[in-house]
Design a protein around this motif. Structure first.
Motif, mmCIF file in Angstrom:
data_model
loop_
_atom_site.group_PDB
_atom_site.id
_atom_site.type_symbol
_atom_site.label_atom_id
_atom_site.label_comp_id
_atom_site.label_asym_id
_atom_site.label_seq_id
_atom_site.Cartn_x
_atom_site.Cartn_y
_atom_site.Cartn_z
ATOM 1 N N CYS A 3 0.840 -1.196 0.000
ATOM 2 C CA CYS A 3 0.000 0.000 0.000
ATOM 3 C C CYS A 3 0.877 1.248 0.000
ATOM 4 N N CYS A 48 3.120 -8.484 2.425
ATOM 5 C CA CYS A 48 2.421 -8.701 3.696
ATOM 6 C C CYS A 48 2.055 -10.170 3.817
ATOM 7 N N CYS A 97 -6.338 -2.469 0.945
ATOM 8 C CA CYS A 97 -5.554 -2.160 -0.252
ATOM 9 C C CYS A 97 -6.157 -2.827 -1.482
HETATM 10 S S1 SF4 Z 1 -2.348 -5.814 3.635
HETATM 11 FE FE1 SF4 Z 1 -2.550 -4.132 2.191
HETATM 12 S S2 SF4 Z 1 -3.232 -2.370 3.412
HETATM 13 FE FE2 SF4 Z 1 -2.452 -3.910 4.837
HETATM 14 S S3 SF4 Z 1 -0.344 -3.276 5.164
HETATM 15 FE FE3 SF4 Z 1 -0.355 -4.823 3.539
HETATM 16 S S4 SF4 Z 1 -0.444 -3.660 1.646
HETATM 17 FE FE4 SF4 Z 1 -1.013 -2.276 3.322
#
Ligand code: SF4
Ligand code: SF4
Ligand code: SF4
Ligand code: SF4
Ligand code: SF4
Lengths: 344, 326
Positions: free
Chosen positions: A97, A132, A141
């Motif tokens: 994000c 992530c 996101c």
């Molecule tokens: S899951 Fe998506 S919104 Fe959450 S930190 Fe990771 S990229 Fe950012």
């Protein structure tokens, strides 16, 4: 793809820091933010969201622009611009994000006329992103087309219990890979694919996974602007700057002069459209109520910015404003109220 | 708590339904169980998303500065700590008392979602309160936490469970007083050397992003135009330009609310960087207690205050400088 044993991460940071400045999420006084790495610092790559976003690296909360010195009738203007040839930098651990947010900022600061202050920092940085693996409830996101499991950047990394997986994407990324190459071994494709699949399954279950943005179109601008719901949505707003200052895409700044013993320093600092003195002019502030200021923030993210940038929203769904607004107002409420029919 | 919420809703409906009040200030449902939003309800229909639970930590009293000046009466739900802020605002003539109907409500301590997350729970989807424990469900599993460990800072050291202002009351269960002393942490700071203390605050204040949430939420910060927002003041700044700026801002703010700060704890609750601002305020409160005798701002809506009245026995400034305030 390369992989580096997790126990060797500290060695990796030290190696990078030998020749480059390294910005990385570090815990200080209880909170994790991007700081310059040094031996003994408490790195926290596991932290999903730093309080301040990485935009701070390219667009610092305050930055000197120039200095003025007067001597008699002479005025000397001193260029205090950061010299990018001094030392290259790496920013490590940028989430998908936040990486997308840099794209949003680039469109503002690198468009003509180019903001050379931003540009010189931007060019000096090699960006290492981190996929992530444990998204949280405030993440959305995916609503903005961001794939949290495959961020771009100069190098993409993935982290699991045992390894940091490393995939260079650009020339800058290749150059950085050279520096760390002797710590790395080949492999990791299968592990990364498995992690991506597991994360994507969670992403689909996130409470904000399917926000409907369809009504945020330039042609609906007036209708959205005049929607009576703004009153109620903004009622509890304190007019603080929390949501704007933690936001990775908020880009407004103010320019001020600061008197010192030796002359005047002209600096810029983050500004917030939520503040009563934002865009203050001789006649006062053009937005006289908190409702109008609140509306400005969200209309900018969801309507004004996209209408000037080929439909690209300037919210990336990082969820920081969801977590940090003292009174629990946020962009998700706005999207649910005004975004479209499929938001119930 | 469910029964308290029901009773509150019942009263809100009755008050709005009969036209006795024009609006009720309370909380409405957020996106989750743990993020209720302060709200003003103007009709019985609007009450459909009314909520009162363990996450209603926000102090609603400051909203009365605006609301009490509106047409018609305003009813407001106040927890014990909020009632101190309410009195202080009445004392400072910032709200119109006659226009307000205070409903004093039960509070068993409010919870901090950040503390829940700090216990390693992420992607929280549901929270269930059950007496001394709290069950948290997340996309990664379930866990049960002790309420004691996840209370807001202000609630972990709650100063009193007695309402200081009320027109009616909804208290259905006993509200035990907190066993913790709110000055313990201050004493730890006092025990430090000056250098250590300076280092402590430097590290903490370096995190400040100058978002002004602490100021904007504070019921004692009720100036119509804050000096820091006035470009002509010479100290206006939204930049965390230098460490000095941060200290200046926080020291000025702490001094300005000294003697008026009720220790409502909102500043620490809202700080996105979790800076322990309450320690500054509590140091001032402790010193005032020591120098001028026990005083709690907001205990009453009338009477003199130690810093705005003079008596012959008052400490001389140099006594204080010599360290007697410690
Ligand atoms: S899951 Fe998506 S919104 Fe959450 S930190 Fe990771 S990229 Fe950012
Ligand atoms: S929306 Fe929340 S964070 Fe933003 S200005 Fe209002 S109260 Fe502050
Ligand atoms: S508006 Fe909120 S969710 Fe969107 S990018 Fe900014 S902080 Fe993140
Ligand atoms: S300074 Fe903090 S604790 Fe004191 S009244 Fe203001 S918000 Fe409440
Ligand atoms: S709320 Fe925290 S970060 Fe914001 S101005 Fe106050 S101390 Fe600084």
């Amino acid at each position: 793809m390369l992989k580096i044993a997790k126990e060797r991460l500290n060695e990796l940071y030290a190696k990078i820091a030998e020749s480059m400045g390294l910005f990385i999420p570090i815990k200080k006084a209880g909170e994790v933010n991007y700081h310059v790495w040094g031996e003994g610092k408490e790195v926290s790559l596991e932290t999903l969201k730093t309080v301040k976003s990485p935009k701070n690296a390219f667009f610092p909360a305050s930055e000197n622009l120039m200095k003025f010195k007067t001597e008699g009738k002479n005025l000397e203007i001193i260029d205090v611009r950061w010299d990018k040839s001094e030392k290259p930098f790496v920013i490590f651990g940028v989430k998908a994000c936040d990486y997308k947010a840099i794209e949003v900022l680039d469109k503002v600061f690198l468009a003509d006329p180019v903001d050379t202050y931003y540009q010189s920092r931007r060019e000096a940085f090699t960006i290492v992103t981190l996929a992530c693996s444990k998204p949280e409830e405030s993440c959305f996101c995916n609503a903005f087309g961001v794939d949290a499991t495959a961020p771009k950047g100069d190098v993409t990394t993935w982290l699991d219990e045992k390894y940091l997986y490393w995939q260079p994407n650009t020339e800058k990324g290749e150059a950085l890979t050279q520096i760390v190459a002797d710590m790395a071994e080949q492999g990791g494709e299968a592990e990364v694919a498995a992690q991506q699949a597991a994360t994507q399954a969670i992403m689909e279950k996130l409470p904000f996974a399917s926000l409907d943005l369809s009504r945020f179109q330039p042609e609906n601008l007036n209708e959205l602007f005049d929607d009576p719901a703004w009153e109620e949505m903004s009622e509890a707003c304190l007019g603080c700057g929390t949501c704007t200052f933690v936001c990775p895409t908020c880009q407004c700044f103010d320019i001020r002069d600061f008197k010192t013993h030796e002359g005047v320093i002209r600096y810029r600092c983050w500004d917030s459209c939520m503040y009563s003195d934002f865009t203050l002019m001789a006649h006062g502030n053009s937005r006289t109520t908190q409702m109008q200021r609140f509306r400005q923030r969200f209309m900018h993210k969801l309507v004004y910015y996209p209408s000037q940038n080929d439909g690209l929203y300037s919210c990336v769904g990082c969820g920081r404003c969801v977590n940090k607004c003292p009174q629990r107002l946020n962009i998700v409420k706005v999207i649910k109220t005004l975004g479209g029919k499929d938001n119930d | 708590m469910k029964d308290v919420e029901m009773k509150m809703l019942e009263r809100a409906k009755a008050l709005l339904g009969s036209g006795e009040v024009a609006r009720v200030i309370g909380w409405k449902k957020g996106e989750f169980y743990f993020d209720p939003v302060p709200a003003s309800f103007e009709s019985v229909e609007e009450l459909s998303d009314f909520v009162y639970n363990g996450f209603c930590g926000a102090n609603l009293s400051k909203y009365l500065i605006q609301m009490s000046k509106k047409e018609g009466k305003t009813a407001i739900f106040l927890k014990p700590c909020d009632s101190y802020s309410f009195n202080q605002l009445v004392k400072e003539h910032r709200i119109v008392r006659e226009n307000i109907h205070v409903i004093a409500i039960e509070c068993q301590g409010k919870l901090d979602i950040e503390k829940i997350k700090a216990q390693g729970v992420s992607a929280v989807t549901e929270v269930e309160e059950d007496g001394d424990t709290v069950k948290v469900s997340s996309l990664y599993g379930e866990t049960t936490l002790n309420k004691e460990d996840i209370l807001l800072v202000k609630c972990a050291t709650c100063k009193s469970k007695t309402h200081q202002a009320k027109d009616e009351e909804i208290v259905l269960h006993e509200m035990p007083e907190s066993k913790n002393n709110r000055f313990d942490e201050v004493e730890k700071l006092e025990a430090m050397t000056e250098t250590e203390r300076f280092a402590f605050w430097k590290l903490q204040l370096q995190k400040c992003i100058r978002c002004n949430a602490c100021r904007n939420v504070c019921p004692a910060c009720s100036c119509i135009k804050c000096v820091f927002d006035n470009p002509a003041s010479g100290i206006a700044a939204k930049a965390n330009d230098s460490e000095f700026e941060e200290k200046l801002f926080h020291i000025i703010r702490a001094f300005h609310v000294a003697g008026r700060c009720t220790d409502c704890g909102e500043c620490s609750r809202v700080c996105p960087q979790n800076i322990p601002l309450h320690l500054l305020n509590r140091k001032f409160i402790k010193d005032i207690d020591g120098l001028y005798g026990e005083y709690q701002a907001g205990e009453t809506a009338e009477g003199k205050t130690p810093l705005t009245s003079y008596t012959e026995g008052d400490k001389e400034p140099n006594d204080v400088v010599d360290g007697e305030a410690k």
